[in-house]
Design a protein around this motif. Structure first.
Motif, PDB file in Angstrom:
ATOM      1  N   GLY A   1       0.847  -1.192   0.000  1.00  0.00           N
ATOM      2  CA  GLY A   1       0.000   0.000   0.000  1.00  0.00           C
ATOM      3  C   GLY A   1       0.874   1.230   0.000  1.00  0.00           C
ATOM      4  N   TYR A   2       0.376   2.306  -0.560  1.00  0.00           N
ATOM      5  CA  TYR A   2       1.176   3.524  -0.556  1.00  0.00           C
ATOM      6  C   TYR A   2       0.279   4.736  -0.433  1.00  0.00           C
ATOM      7  N   TYR A   3       0.882   5.804   0.031  1.00  0.00           N
ATOM      8  CA  TYR A   3       0.207   7.092   0.068  1.00  0.00           C
ATOM      9  C   TYR A   3       1.220   8.114  -0.386  1.00  0.00           C
ATOM     10  N   LYS A   4       0.797   8.969  -1.280  1.00  0.00           N
ATOM     11  CA  LYS A   4       1.741   9.880  -1.910  1.00  0.00           C
ATOM     12  C   LYS A   4       1.144  11.273  -1.941  1.00  0.00           C
ATOM     13  N   GLN A   5       1.983  12.245  -1.664  1.00  0.00           N
ATOM     14  CA  GLN A   5       1.537  13.624  -1.792  1.00  0.00           C
ATOM     15  C   GLN A   5       2.492  14.343  -2.709  1.00  0.00           C
ATOM     16  N   GLN A   6       1.956  15.212  -3.523  1.00  0.00           N
ATOM     17  CA  GLN A   6       2.808  15.926  -4.464  1.00  0.00           C
ATOM     18  C   GLN A   6       2.512  17.416  -4.382  1.00  0.00           C
ATOM     19  N   LYS A   7       3.525  18.187  -4.672  1.00  0.00           N
ATOM     20  CA  LYS A   7       3.392  19.645  -4.644  1.00  0.00           C
ATOM     21  C   LYS A   7       3.892  20.237  -5.947  1.00  0.00           C
ATOM     22  N   ASN A   8       3.337  21.342  -6.301  1.00  0.00           N
ATOM     23  CA  ASN A   8       3.787  22.093  -7.489  1.00  0.00           C
ATOM     24  C   ASN A   8       3.736  21.304  -8.782  1.00  0.00           C
ATOM     25  N   LEU A   9       2.736  20.454  -8.909  1.00  0.00           N
ATOM     26  CA  LEU A   9       2.551  19.785 -10.188  1.00  0.00           C
ATOM     27  C   LEU A   9       2.216  20.842 -11.221  1.00  0.00           C
ATOM     28  N   LEU A  10       2.773  20.685 -12.394  1.00  0.00           N
ATOM     29  CA  LEU A  10       2.572  21.704 -13.406  1.00  0.00           C
ATOM     30  C   LEU A  10       1.332  21.359 -14.225  1.00  0.00           C
ATOM     31  N   ASP A  11       0.345  22.191 -14.136  1.00  0.00           N
ATOM     32  CA  ASP A  11      -0.850  22.018 -14.949  1.00  0.00           C
ATOM     33  C   ASP A  11      -1.023  23.300 -15.752  1.00  0.00           C
ATOM     34  N   TYR A  12      -2.133  23.413 -16.431  1.00  0.00           N
ATOM     35  CA  TYR A  12      -2.236  24.531 -17.354  1.00  0.00           C
ATOM     36  C   TYR A  12      -3.660  25.044 -17.322  1.00  0.00           C
ATOM     37  N   LYS A  13      -3.809  26.257 -17.729  1.00  0.00           N
ATOM     38  CA  LYS A  13      -5.134  26.846 -17.755  1.00  0.00           C
ATOM     39  C   LYS A  13      -5.938  26.222 -18.886  1.00  0.00           C
ATOM     40  N   VAL A  14      -7.232  26.265 -18.738  1.00  0.00           N
ATOM     41  CA  VAL A  14      -8.099  25.725 -19.773  1.00  0.00           C
ATOM     42  C   VAL A  14      -7.803  26.440 -21.085  1.00  0.00           C
ATOM     43  N   GLY A  15      -7.470  25.665 -22.092  1.00  0.00           N
ATOM     44  CA  GLY A  15      -7.222  26.239 -23.405  1.00  0.00           C
ATOM     45  C   GLY A  15      -5.872  26.911 -23.547  1.00  0.00           C
ATOM     46  N   ALA A  16      -4.887  26.455 -22.813  1.00  0.00           N
ATOM     47  CA  ALA A  16      -3.571  27.096 -22.876  1.00  0.00           C
ATOM     48  C   ALA A  16      -2.872  26.815 -24.208  1.00  0.00           C
ATOM     49  N   GLN A  17      -2.100  27.779 -24.647  1.00  0.00           N
ATOM     50  CA  GLN A  17      -1.276  27.614 -25.844  1.00  0.00           C
ATOM     51  C   GLN A  17       0.168  27.478 -25.360  1.00  0.00           C
ATOM     52  N   LEU A  18       0.717  26.280 -25.475  1.00  0.00           N
ATOM     53  CA  LEU A  18       2.007  26.036 -24.832  1.00  0.00           C
ATOM     54  C   LEU A  18       3.181  26.012 -25.794  1.00  0.00           C
ATOM     55  N   LEU A  19       2.924  25.614 -27.027  1.00  0.00           N
ATOM     56  CA  LEU A  19       4.029  25.514 -27.978  1.00  0.00           C
ATOM     57  C   LEU A  19       4.360  26.910 -28.490  1.00  0.00           C
TER      58      LEU A  19
ATOM     59  N   ALA B   1       5.912  33.285 -22.871  1.00  0.00           N
ATOM     60  CA  ALA B   1       5.470  33.562 -21.499  1.00  0.00           C
ATOM     61  C   ALA B   1       4.675  32.371 -20.978  1.00  0.00           C
ATOM     62  N   ILE B   2       5.338  31.212 -20.942  1.00  0.00           N
ATOM     63  CA  ILE B   2       4.696  29.971 -20.515  1.00  0.00           C
ATOM     64  C   ILE B   2       4.042  30.110 -19.142  1.00  0.00           C
ATOM     65  N   GLU B   3       4.702  30.876 -18.278  1.00  0.00           N
ATOM     66  CA  GLU B   3       4.194  30.938 -16.900  1.00  0.00           C
ATOM     67  C   GLU B   3       2.792  31.540 -16.807  1.00  0.00           C
ATOM     68  N   THR B   4       2.373  32.264 -17.852  1.00  0.00           N
ATOM     69  CA  THR B   4       1.014  32.805 -17.799  1.00  0.00           C
ATOM     70  C   THR B   4      -0.015  31.753 -18.185  1.00  0.00           C
ATOM     71  N   GLU B   5       0.446  30.625 -18.716  1.00  0.00           N
ATOM     72  CA  GLU B   5      -0.482  29.600 -19.171  1.00  0.00           C
ATOM     73  C   GLU B   5      -0.561  28.423 -18.214  1.00  0.00           C
ATOM     74  N   VAL B   6       0.363  28.385 -17.262  1.00  0.00           N
ATOM     75  CA  VAL B   6       0.404  27.206 -16.404  1.00  0.00           C
ATOM     76  C   VAL B   6       0.032  27.562 -14.973  1.00  0.00           C
ATOM     77  N   ILE B   7      -0.380  26.550 -14.261  1.00  0.00           N
ATOM     78  CA  ILE B   7      -0.659  26.705 -12.843  1.00  0.00           C
ATOM     79  C   ILE B   7       0.006  25.534 -12.134  1.00  0.00           C
ATOM     80  N   GLN B   8       0.365  25.750 -10.915  1.00  0.00           N
ATOM     81  CA  GLN B   8       0.983  24.658 -10.171  1.00  0.00           C
ATOM     82  C   GLN B   8       0.064  24.257  -9.036  1.00  0.00           C
ATOM     83  N   GLY B   9      -0.088  22.960  -8.874  1.00  0.00           N
ATOM     84  CA  GLY B   9      -1.040  22.499  -7.871  1.00  0.00           C
ATOM     85  C   GLY B   9      -0.546  21.287  -7.121  1.00  0.00           C
ATOM     86  N   ASP B  10      -1.413  20.798  -6.271  1.00  0.00           N
ATOM     87  CA  ASP B  10      -1.057  19.664  -5.419  1.00  0.00           C
ATOM     88  C   ASP B  10      -1.623  18.374  -6.003  1.00  0.00           C
ATOM     89  N   GLY B  11      -0.982  17.292  -5.618  1.00  0.00           N
ATOM     90  CA  GLY B  11      -1.509  15.997  -6.030  1.00  0.00           C
ATOM     91  C   GLY B  11      -1.516  15.068  -4.845  1.00  0.00           C
TER      92      GLY B  11
END
Lengths: 399, 924
Positions: B713-731, B735-745
Motif C-alpha cells: 500500500g502507498y500514500y503519496k503527496q505531491q506539490k507544485n505539479l505543473l498544470d495549465y489553464k483551460v485552453g492554454a497555448q504552450l508551444l 510567457a509559458i508561466e502565464t499559461e500554467v498553474i501549479q497544484g497539489d496531487g
C-alpha cells in the motif's frame, strides 16, 4: 498562430486516426445536463441603448437556448449610479436610457432572476479606446491555397495600454437574380392550370446581411508596438456568390481588458475543431459573473466593458476581378419544363411547384416535347432574390 | 517424501533410558592438549569408555578447566568448537560422533499417537516439531558418485530451520576465484551466484541439499551438503572442456521477500517472451504495464503513470542515460529493443538514493553485455518490424560488442488500406543500440553504450513530423579493494522533434524543439562489513532546452521567424546510503540525497505582480541574466528510507518513506501524452515539483519461492505539479508561466500481486486499487480548476486487474493469455450547450467528472520453440498471437465537434478489432 495549430493538427491527429484508430459517432447522452444561466453582456463607450442578453444552457438535441425572462437587470456605475434595464424581448434587456461607458469608471452588472437568484459581476472598467485605423479588402491566396477576397484590419495605439482586440463584422451584399423575369406564374387552382402574371414586387435586386459568428481576436502583446497590421477578419473564396456584385462590410473593433481577452481566447480555443480533435483539455471556463448565494453555481458568459470603433467599406467584384467570370450563383440555375399534370393524370406538377414557391417563371417552352410542360422555370432563387435577402436597399448603402 | 527413512546412525541396539544420577563428577584441566589425550585422562578418572575413529580427532586440540563437573558437561564444553558430538549409553560407553547428534528418543508422533517412548528419557529438551534430522535418500542413484559433505554441528537447542552456507569457489587448476558462477539448490529454487571474488552465501534449509554449480567454462558439479548449522564450504572446480551454451542464473529468486526496498519490479526479458504481443513486438515496457502500479492512459498513449504519478515523473534510463520519449508510433511500440536488453528494474516505491530528479519512478534498463566468448545473435521477423541483435567478441574473454537494430516496414500496411488519404501516408521508425564492454583487468572494466531512435511520419503529402532520441553513456568500474568499488558514469542524451509543413500556400514552416542533458556521476560502494554496506557518490547534470523555434520554409512563406530562447539548468546531488543489517531479521536501508538546482542564464525572466494572476496585464518587468548567471536556486534533502523485517524466513514486512524533487516538467495541454509535448525547466516563475511517499508491504513466498505473494500500500503527496489553464497555448509561447498553474496531487493505492514462478502453468495476477487526484487552487478564478478542490487526474483508474498466464504443454509448445481490466479513465464531458456572442458553444463540466466506459481486453498467443539440440545452428521460436481477441471496442477518447451548427459526439478507439500477428524469432 491559428494556422500553425491547424497544421499541427493535420500532421499529428491525421496520423493517429489514420493508422491506428477508428472513430465512431455516438449519441451523446445529456443525462447529466445542467441548466445554467448564460450572461452575454457587452457595454461600450458608444452612447446608445446598451443591451444584455440572458439565456440558459440547453441540451444538444434542443434547437436553441431558452431565454431568461422576467429578470431585473441593472448596472451600477462607480458603486452609486444605478442604470436600469428593461426587457424588450424574451431574454433581451435594454437600458432605459442611452449611456456610454466612461473611462475611469467602474461597472458592476447585477441580475436578479424571476426565481430570486441573484448574480453579480466583478467590477469592470473601460480600457483605453484604440481607433480602428483602416479596414480594407485585398485579393489573396489563402492559407489553404484558395483565391479570394480577404478583409484586413489595421489598428494602432500609440499609448500601448490596450493590446487586446476582438472583432465582429456585419457584411451586406447585393444579390441580382440571374434568371430574373418580369413575370410570375400563378396557380389557377382549376385542373392544374397556371397563369402568367406581371410581377408586383421588385425581386431582381436584393440585399442580404450576415453577422460574424466566430470569435475573432488579435493581440499585440508580443509585438514591439501596439499595432495590428493586416489582420484578417474575414476571407471569402472567389467562388462565394456573395462577392458577385457589390459587397459591404462593417467591422467593429472591441478593445478588451486582459481578463476579457483571456476569457474569449480560451472559449475560442476549446470550441474550435482542431483543439477538440487533438484532445486538448477542456474544462469549465470561469467568467466574471458569479452567483451571490451559491459560489459553486456555474455561471456562463461574460460581462465585458469595451471601447469600440467601427468602419464600413464597400467594393465591387470588378474592383478585384476585372473581366473575370462571376462566381457561380448560390445554387445552380437549371431550367426545367415540368408537365402540368403527371402521366396518368393523378396529380398536378407545375402548379404544385408554384404553390410551394419552389420555382420562378423563366420563359415559354415553345413546342414542348411529349414529356415536357409549356413553361420553362428555374429554381425560385434564380428568378426571385427575396428568397435570399431583402428587396429594400439598406440606409447605409451607397453605390 | 520417500518412505524409506534411513538413519545416518542406527539407533537399533541402543538402549533407551539412562541413569542420569550415575554420571560421576570429576575435576580436570587441559591446556591446548590433543583431544585424544584429554579423552584418555577422562577414561582414567572414570569408568567411561570412549568409542571413536582416530581420524576424527586428528589435529583437534582442546583447552578447559573443570571443577567437580559432570562428564557430559565437560564434553559439551570441550567439543563446543568442533564438529564432534557424543552419546553416553547406559553401560558407560561414550560414542563420539562427527556432525550427527544421536537422538535417544523418537519424535513424539514417530509411531503415531500410541506410544510415548521417551517418557522417562533423559532430561534433554523436548524435541517438539523440530524433530531430529533424518537424511532422506530420495532417489537412490542420484547421490551416487556425488561428494557428500557435512557442514556444522548439530545442536539440540537450535530450532532454526535455515542456515547460512557461504564460501569461496576457486578454479582447481590455478586457484583463482571463479566469479558469476551459478550456485543452485536442486529442487528448491534457491540459488545465488558468486561475486567477483568467487564468494557466495546461501540461505539453506537444514539438512540435505544438493548443490549444483554452473558456470561458463567450468565443469558442472553436484555436491550433497548436509547442513547442520551455519558453515563454510569452498568449491574447487575444474574447467570444462566444452563451454556451456547457456546459463540460467537464478540468484534473485527470493529478492521479492529479501530486499529492503518496497515497490521494486524486475523484468527479465526472457520471462516476457511468452506474453501475447501486439503486432509482434516483445516489449519490456508493455510487460511492465501488466504489473500493479504501472499504467498508461490508453492503448495509443505513450508515457507511463506510476502510482498515480504523471508521465513526466519517470526517469527512464538505458545504461544510465535518460530516454525522454521511449516510444515509437504514438506509444504503440516501445523504443527499447527487447533483444538487446538484459533487465529492466523498475523502482516505483522507494527509489535508491543514487537516482533522483524524477518523482514517481525509475526504469533502470540495462543492455546486455556482449558475449566475449563467441559470435552470437538473435533476430525476429514480424509483420510490422524486424529486429536483430548481434554480439561478437573483440578480444576474446575480455571485450565484446553488441549491436542491435530494429526497423519497421509498416508502409505497406498503409498502402494496402482502402483509404485515399492513407495511401499517401508513410510512417517509419527505427532504433539502434550498440554496447561495448571491456574488462581491462581484475580491477577495471569499461562499458560504453550508444543509442538512437527516430520516428518519422507523413500523413499528408505536405507535412513531415519526426522525433528522435539519442544517447551515449560511458561507464568505468574500478575496484579499489576487496571492499571498495566505484564507477564513473558520463552520459549525454538528446530528444528532439520537428514538424515540416510544406503546403500550397504561403505558410510553410519548419518547427523544432530540442532538449539535451549531460551528466557526470560518481558512485562508490563500500562493503564495510556484513552488517553495513555503504553506497555514496555525487552527480551533476546540465540541461539545455531549446523550447521551440519556427522558421519560414522556402522563400514564399510569410511565416514570421520566432525562436524561444534557450533554457539552461544545472542539477546536482550528493547521496549516501547504508544498508544496515541490524540482525538476521531486520534490514534497514537509510539513504539521503541532497539535490540542488540552479536555473542558469542567459535568460530574460518576467516578473509579475505579487498576489495577482500571471498575465500580460500583471507583468512588472523583465529581468535579464547573463550566460551562466544563476537565476534562481532550488533544492533540498531527499530521504530514501526503507526497512525489511522477516516475520518468518519466507515472509517479510517492509516499509519505506521517501521524497524527491523534480526540476524539469512536461508542458502538455492534452489529456494524454502528445508527441508535441515539450519539457520546461524550473525557473524564476516555475517551482520544482515535490513528492512524498510512504509505503508498507507484506511479502510472502510459498513452496520454496514457487509462489510469490505481495500486498503493498502507498500514500503519496505531491506539490507544485505543473498544470495549465483551460485552453492554454504552450508551444512556441515565450510567457509559458502565464499559461500554467501549479497544484497539489495526492495518490494512494493498494497493490496485490500473486505470482507463480514455475510449473506447467505459470504467470501472475495483479489487482490494484488506486486513486490519483489533483488540486489546482488559487485566489484567482483563472488559475483555479474545479473550484479549487481535488479532482481525479486524467489517469485515475481505480480498479485495475491484470492477468498473465503461460501454460507449457511440452518443452516446445506453450500458450499464453493476457487479460486486462481497468476502470475507464476520467474525461471532461460537455453537459449541454450555450449561446454566446452569436455563437454556440459546448458547456463543459468540471474537469474529469465523467469516465469513458471501462477497458478490458484479452490477448492470446501460442508459442512454439525450436528443438533444443545444443549443436543446432539456430534456436528458433515462433509466436502466433491475437491481440484483443474479444474485439472489444475500447474507447480511447471522446470528443465533440460542431459540424454545420450541430454539435456531434465522437469516440475514438485503437485496435477495436482482434489483431492477429505471427512472429519468427531465432537465436544463434
Amino acid at each position: 498562430m491559428r494556422s500553425l495549430a491547424r497544421s499541427i493538427w493535420i500532421v499529428l491527429v491525421g496520423g493517429s486516426i489514420g493508422f491506428t484508430s477508428c472513430i465512431d459517432p455516438f449519441d451523446a447522452e445529456t443525462g447529466e445536463f445542467v441548466s445554467a444561466i448564460v450572461i452575454d453582456a457587452t457595454i461600450t463607450n458608444e452612447n446608445e441603448h446598451q443591451t444584455v442578453y440572458l439565456s440558459r444552457t440547453y441540451k444538444f438535441e434542443e434547437e436553441g437556448p431558452e431565454a431568461v425572462s422576467g429578470a431585473q437587470v441593472t448596472i451600477v456605475e462607480n458603486g452609486t449610479n444605478t442604470i436600469i434595464f428593461t426587457e424588450m424581448e424574451d431574454g433581451e434587456y435594454r437600458s432605459q436610457q442611452p449611456f456610454a461607458a466612461q473611462p475611469g469608471s467602474s461597472y458592476v452588472l447585477n441580475v436578479q432572476t424571476a426565481e430570486g437568484n441573484f448574480y453579480e459581476s466583478q467590477s469592470a472598467s473601460l480600457p483605453d479606446a484604440v481607433a480602428l485605423e483602416s479596414v480594407y479588402a485585398d485579393r489573396i491566396t489563402s492559407d489553404l491555397g484558395k483565391d479570394g477576397i480577404a478583409i484586413f484590419v489595421d489598428s494602432f495605439d500609440a499609448s500601448g495600454n490596450s493590446p487586446n482586440f476582438r472583432y465582429e463584422f456585419q457584411e451586406t451584399y447585393k444579390i441580382i437574380a440571374p434568371q430574373w423575369n418580369a413575370f410570375d406564374l400563378l396557380s389557377t387552382g382549376i385542373e392544374c392550370g397556371v397563369d402568367i402574371i406581371p410581377k408586383t414586387v421588385q425581386n431582381q435586386i436584393c440585399f442580404a446581411s450576415n453577422v460574424s459568428n466566430d470569435i475573432i481576436l488579435a493581440n499585440t502583446a508580443s509585438l514591439d508596438e501596439n499595432r495590428v497590421q493586416r489582420f484578417m477578419v474575414r476571407f471569402m473564396d472567389r467562388s462565394n456568390y456573395i462577392i458577385s456584385h457589390r459587397y459591404s462590410i462593417e467591422v467593429t473593433q472591441y478593445t478588451q481588458s486582459d481578463e476579457a481577452a483571456a476569457y474569449f481566447s480560451a472559449l475560442d480555443q476549446f470550441s474550435s475543431t482542431e483543439s477538440i480533435f487533438s484532445e486538448s483539455q477542456p474544462g469549465f471556463l470561469v467568467g466574471n459573473v458569479f452567483s451571490r448565494e451559491d459560489t459553486d453555481e456555474k455561471v456562463l458568459g461574460y460581462f465585458d466593458v469595451s471601447a469600440v470603433d467601427r468602419q464600413r467599406i464597400f467594393f465591387n467584384y470588378s474592383d478585384f476581378f476585372e473581366g473575370e467570370d462571376l462566381p457561380p450563383y448560390v445554387n445552380p440555375c437549371r431550367t426545367i419544363a415540368p408537365m402540368l399534370i403527371s402521366q396518368g393524370g393523378a396529380r398536378c406538377i407545375l402548379s404544385a411547384l408554384v404553390d410551394a414557391g419552389q420555382v420562378s417563371y423563366f420563359d415559354v417552352n415553345a413546342d414542348p416535347p411529349f414529356e415536357e410542360g409549356p413553361y420553362l422555370v428555374v429554381p425560385r432563387e434564380c428568378g426571385d432574390c427575396t428568397v435570399l435577402g431583402s428587396n429594400e436597399t439598406p440606409d447605409f448603402w451607397s453605390e | 517424501m520417500k518412505k524409506s527413512l534411513q538413519f545416518i546412525m542406527l539407533l537399533v541396539g541402543m538402549q533407551l533410558g539412562m541413569a542420569q544420577d550415575a554420571i560421576p563428577r570429576i575435576s580436570v584441566s587441559f591446556t591446548n592438549v590433543e583431544v585424544l589425550e584429554a579423552l584418555n585422562t577422562i577414561e582414567e578418572k572414570t569408568n567411561y569408555r570412549f568409542y571413536y575413529l582416530e581420524e576424527w580427532l586428528e589435529d583437534v586440540r582442546v583447552t578447559g578447566s573443570y571443577e567437580n563437573m559432570q562428564v557430559s558437561l565437560i564434553l559439551d564444553d570441550l567439543f563446543k568448537d568442533t564438529v564432534l558430538n557424543f552419546y553416553i549409553d547406559a553401560n558407560n560407553n561414550i560414542f563420539l560422533l562427527q556432525n550427527n547428534q544421536i537422538y535417544d528418543a523418537l519424535p513424539d508422533d514417530f509411531f503415531g499417537e500410541e506410544e510415548q517412548l521417551a517418557d522417562d528419557g533423559p532430561s534433554y529438551e523436548d524435541l517438539e516439531d523440530l524433530g531430529p534430522l533424518f537424511v532422506t535418500d530420495e532417489d537412490s542413484g542420484v547421490s551416487r558418485g556425488m561428494p557428500v559433505v557435512k557442514i556444522g554441528k548439530e545442536n539440540r537447542n537450535n530450532r532454526q530451520r535455515t542456515f547460512t552456507l557461504s564460501g569461496k569457489v576457486t578454479n582447481l587448476r590455478n586457484g583463482q576465484p571463479i566469479p558469476d558462477l551459478a550456485i543452485l539448490v536442486e529442487g528448491q529454487d534457491i540459488g545465488t551466484s558468486t561475486n567477483s571474488n568467487g564468494n557466495y552465501s546461501l540461505q539453506l534449509p537444514v539438512g540435505e541439499n544438493i548443490i549444483r554449480t554452473q558456470g561458463l567454462g567450468i565443469q558442472d558439479s553436484r555436491t550433497k551438503i548436509i547442513l547442520y548449522n551455519n558453515g563454510t564450504y569452498n568449491f574447487d572446480l575444474s574447467e570444462s572442456v566444452q563451454a556451456l551454451d547457456e546459463v540460467v542464473v537464478q540468484g534473485n529468486l527470493d529478492r521479492n521477500v529479501e530486499t529492503a526496498l518496497t515497490g521494486v519490479t524486475l523484468i527479465e526479458v526472457e520471462k516476457i517472451k511468452n506474453i501475447p504481443l501486439v503486432l509482434g513486438e516483445r516489449d519490456i515496457l508493455k510487460a511492465a504495464v501488466t504489473l500493479p502500479g504501472i499504467t498508461t492512459a490508453g492503448e495509443g498513449s505513450a508515457g507511463y503513470n506510476v502510482r498515480g504519478g504523471r508521465t513526466d515523473q519517470n526517469l527512464i534510463l538505458l545504461d544510465n542515460g535518460v530516454i525522454y520519449n521511449p516510444s515509437h508510433f504514438f506509444g504503440i511500440f516501445s523504443a527499447i529493443n527487447p533483444f538487446s536488453t538484459g533487465t529492466a528494474e523498475i523502482y516505483k516505491g522507494n527509489i535508491p538514493a543514487e537516482f533522483g530528479g524524477r518523482l514517481s519512478s525509475v526504469f533502470d534498463i540495462t543492455t546486455k553485455d556482449g558475449n566475449t566468448q563467441k559470435f552470437s545473435g538473435e533476430a525476429s521477423i514480424g509483420p510490422v518490424t524486424s529486429n536483430i541483435v548481434l554480439e561478437t567478441p573483440i578480444v576474446k574473454d575480455k571485450s565484446a560488442l553488441l549491436v542491435g537494430g530494429r526497423a519497421t516496414y509498416s508502409d505497406w500496411i498503409l498502402r494496402t488500406l482502402d483509404d485515399e488519404q492513407l495511401n499517401n501516408s508513410t510512417a517509419s521508425f527505427f532504433d539502434v543500440v550498440a554496447k561495448y564492454n571491456h574488462t581491462i583487468d581484475d580491477k577495471n572494466e569499461i562499458k560504453a553504450t550508444g543509442y538512437f531512435s527516430r520516428d518519422k511520419f507523413s500523413i499528408t503529402s505536405d507535412s513531415i513530423f519526426d522525433y528522435s532520441n539519442r544517447l551515449v553513456s560511458l561507464k568505468w568500474d574500478h575496484k579499489f579493494s576487496e571492499k571498495t568499488t566505484g564507477s564513473v558514469i558520463l552520459s549525454n542524451s538528446e530528444y528532439k522533434f520537428g514538424i515540416e509543413f510544406d503546403g500550397e500556400s504561403n505558410d510553410d514552416f519548419d518547427l523544432g524543439y530540442k532538449n539535451n542533458e549531460t551528466e557526470v556521476k560518481l558512485k562508490m560502494k563500500y562493503l564495510h562489513s556484513d552488517k553495513h554496506k555503504f553506497d555514496f557518490g555525487l552527480s551533476s547534470k546540465l540541461y539545455v532546452v531549446n523550447p521551440g523555434d519556427i522558421v519560414p520554409l522556402g522563400a514564399e512563406s510569410d511565416v514570421t521567424s520566432l525562436v524561444i530562447p534557450e533554457e539552461r539548468g544545472l542539477e546536482s546531488a550528493i547521496f549516501a546510503s547504508d544498508s544496515y543489517e541490524v540482525n538476521d531479521k531486520l534490514l534497514i536501508d537509510v539513504g539521503l540525497r541532497y539535490s540542488f538546482y540552479a536555473a542558469l542564464g542567459a535568460s530574460s525572466q518576467r516578473i509579475y505582480q505579487d498576489n495577482a494572476p500571471r498575465n500580460s496585464g500583471t507583468l512588472v518587468e523583465t529581468q535579464d541574466f547573463d550566460k551562466n548567471e544563476v537565476i534562481e536556486t532550488y533544492g533540498g534533502p531527499e530521504a530514501r528510507i526503507s526497512a525489511r523485517y522477516f516475520l518468518a524466513p519466507d515472509f517479510s514486512v517492509k516499509a519505506s518513506l521517501n521524497n524527491a524533487y523534480q526540476y524539469i516538467h512536461t508542458l502538455s495541454s492534452n489529456t494524454t501524452v502528445s508527441p508535441t509535448d515539450t519539457w520546461k525547466l524550473s525557473d524564476l516563475n516555475i517551482e520544482p515539483q515535490e513528492a512524498y511517499q510512504a509505503s508498507l508491504g507484506f511479502y510472502k513466498n510459498f513452496e520454496g519461492n514457487k509462489y510469490e505473494l505481495s500486498l503493498e500500500g502507498y500514500y503519496k503527496q505531491q506539490k507544485n505539479l505543473l498544470d495549465y489553464k483551460v485552453g492554454a497555448q504552450l508551444l512556441l509561447n515565450e510567457a509559458i508561466e502565464t499559461e500554467v498553474i501549479q497544484g497539489d496531487g495526492k495518490a494512494y493505492g493498494i497493490e496485490f500481486l500473486m505470482k507463480k514462478n514455475e510449473g506447467k502453468l505459470n504467470g501472475w495476477i495483479g489487482y490494484t486499487y488506486s486513486r490519483s487526484f489533483v488540486k489546482l487552487d488559487s485566489p484567482f478564478g483563472e488559475e483555479r480548476v474545479n473550484n479549487g478542490e481535488f479532482f481525479p487526474s486524467n489517469f485515475d483508474k481505480p480498479h485495475d486487474i491484470s492477468m498473465v498466464a503461460n501454460y507449457k504443454f511440452t518443452r516446445r509448445f506453450s500458450a499464453s493469455a493476457n487479460f486486462v481490466y481497468q476502470t475507464g479513465r476520467p474525461v471532461t464531458f460537455p453537459i449541454g450547450s450555450f449561446s454566446f456572442n452569436n455563437s454556440e458553444f459546448v458547456f463543459y463540466s468540471d474537469r474529469n467528472k465523467f469516465r469513458i466506459p471501462d477497458y478490458y481486453r484479452l490477448d492470446l498467443s501460442f508459442n512454439m520453440e525450436g528443438n533444443h539440440k545444443i549443436k543446432k545452428f539456430a534456436h528458433s521460436f515462433w509466436s502466433f498471437s491475437i491481440y484483443n481477441v474479444l474485439g472489444r471496442n475500447n474507447p480511447y477518447s471522446v470528443f465533440f465537434v460542431t459540424e454545420d451548427g450541430d454539435i456531434k459526439a465522437f469516440q475514438s478507439s485503437i485496435f477495436a478489432i482482434p489483431v492477429p500477428t505471427i512472429t519468427y524469432n531465432f537465436k544463434f
